[in-house]
Design a protein around this motif. Sequence first.
Motif, PDB file in Angstrom:
ATOM      1  N   ASN A 197       4.828  -8.412 -41.798  1.00 34.19           N
ATOM      2  CA  ASN A 197       6.153  -9.103 -41.585  1.00 34.19           C
ATOM      3  C   ASN A 197       5.957 -10.763 -41.418  1.00 34.19           C
ATOM      4  OD1 ASN A 197       9.023  -9.126 -40.538  1.00 34.19           O
ATOM      5  ND2 ASN A 197       7.945 -10.150 -38.670  1.00 34.19           N
ATOM      6  N   ARG A 198       6.723 -11.422 -41.842  1.00 32.35           N
ATOM      7  CA  ARG A 198       6.994 -12.878 -42.021  1.00 32.35           C
ATOM      8  C   ARG A 198       7.934 -13.114 -40.748  1.00 32.35           C
ATOM      9  NH1 ARG A 198       4.972 -15.360 -46.602  1.00 32.35           N
ATOM     10  NH2 ARG A 198       5.223 -17.261 -45.614  1.00 32.35           N
ATOM     11  N   PRO A 199       7.398 -13.690 -39.739  1.00 33.78           N
ATOM     12  CA  PRO A 199       8.346 -13.914 -38.678  1.00 33.78           C
ATOM     13  C   PRO A 199       9.085 -15.308 -38.507  1.00 33.78           C
ATOM     14  CG  PRO A 199       5.961 -14.743 -37.884  1.00 33.78           C
ATOM     15  CD  PRO A 199       6.078 -14.183 -39.392  1.00 33.78           C
ATOM     16  N   GLY A 200       9.549 -15.662 -39.908  1.00 33.23           N
ATOM     17  CA  GLY A 200      10.571 -16.826 -39.723  1.00 33.23           C
ATOM     18  C   GLY A 200      11.858 -16.739 -39.008  1.00 33.23           C
ATOM     19  N   LEU A 201      12.549 -15.606 -39.088  1.00 35.69           N
ATOM     20  CA  LEU A 201      13.568 -15.688 -38.398  1.00 35.69           C
ATOM     21  C   LEU A 201      13.594 -15.319 -36.985  1.00 35.69           C
ATOM     22  CD1 LEU A 201      15.463 -12.913 -40.899  1.00 35.69           C
ATOM     23  CD2 LEU A 201      16.170 -15.321 -40.478  1.00 35.69           C
ATOM     24  N   ALA A 202      12.428 -14.472 -36.590  1.00 34.72           N
ATOM     25  CA  ALA A 202      12.209 -14.552 -35.075  1.00 34.72           C
ATOM     26  C   ALA A 202      11.830 -15.819 -34.572  1.00 34.72           C
ATOM     27  CB  ALA A 202      10.763 -13.533 -35.078  1.00 34.72           C
TER      28      ALA A 202
END
Length: 326
Positions: free
Chosen positions: A41-46
């Motif tokens: 997962n790439r947590p940019g939105l989080a």
Amino acid sequence: MEQFTVLDLLDLDLKENNDLGLVCIGGRSGLLRRIETPELNRPGLALSGFFDLFGAQRIQIFGRGEQAYLERLEQQETLESVERLFQSSIPCCLFTHGLEPTPSFARLAEISGCPLLQTNLDTSEFTMRLIRALGNVFAARKTIHATLVEVFGIGMLLLGESGVGKSEAALELIERGHRLVADDAVEIRRVAGNILMGQGANPALGHHMEIRGLGIINIAHLSGVGSIRDKKQIQLICRLEAWDASKEYDRIGADEQSYEILGVATPYIEVPVKPGRNIPIIIETAAMNERLKKMGYYSAREFNQNVMRWLDSENARKAYLQKKGI
């Protein structure tokens, strides 16, 4: 499979183009956290505060974009999203390009016990390597009693009852220039959906063989490292069985058989064994025939077509002669 932890990820023995180059730079108290999925997962939105459908069970990958956003959050002192990220019990955070987490991010990771890992690889290259590694770790697998050899580039799995001659056939194939992958216990993994990869079930035993009347021999020492390989895709399954005079064996090969392992159907042949039959040369021929099939050439089908054309021409000739009264 047994549980796989962040520490296990760090300890993976991967070489050359598979090496992940991972080091732990923080959160060491959480190295025994379990990794339960091969997905990343790439947590940019989080980090921006959007946690709907957030993949908390996945490894979190931080590239240059995520790092730049962390630095902005650090400057603005708005760390609510970072705190919420660590409340999700994620397995670990992994920084690519040799990037370092911001001081506040590192402090929150230590408090929550979340491991921080780092690699000098760029994000795209590292992601591909990590997906391959985790795909192998989480692959469906089983161990069977068999012998796996590479013959003319074809991975052949030799099945059969104990004592039927699998190891002896493999030994003769090695003497003829082919390679041994594993003997007696073969671990098979399903990777990339429908590829079966075989290797020795116990790496500590290496490429040893048990030959009745002779004992245990080391193929790498006897025949050299060119006679072995660590793993190989299984492309043909060959069952050796004692000759049964009451059984009807396939003599043409037009009807192709398959053998299913871990849900993957693989081409399959049965070879009856009796005194006087040269089993290694039959196995070699089967391997070459399988290579021809992969190139689109089917000997049995061509034979059937030739027979049908001959019958058609013979019937046409008879009809013509009858019509002429000859």
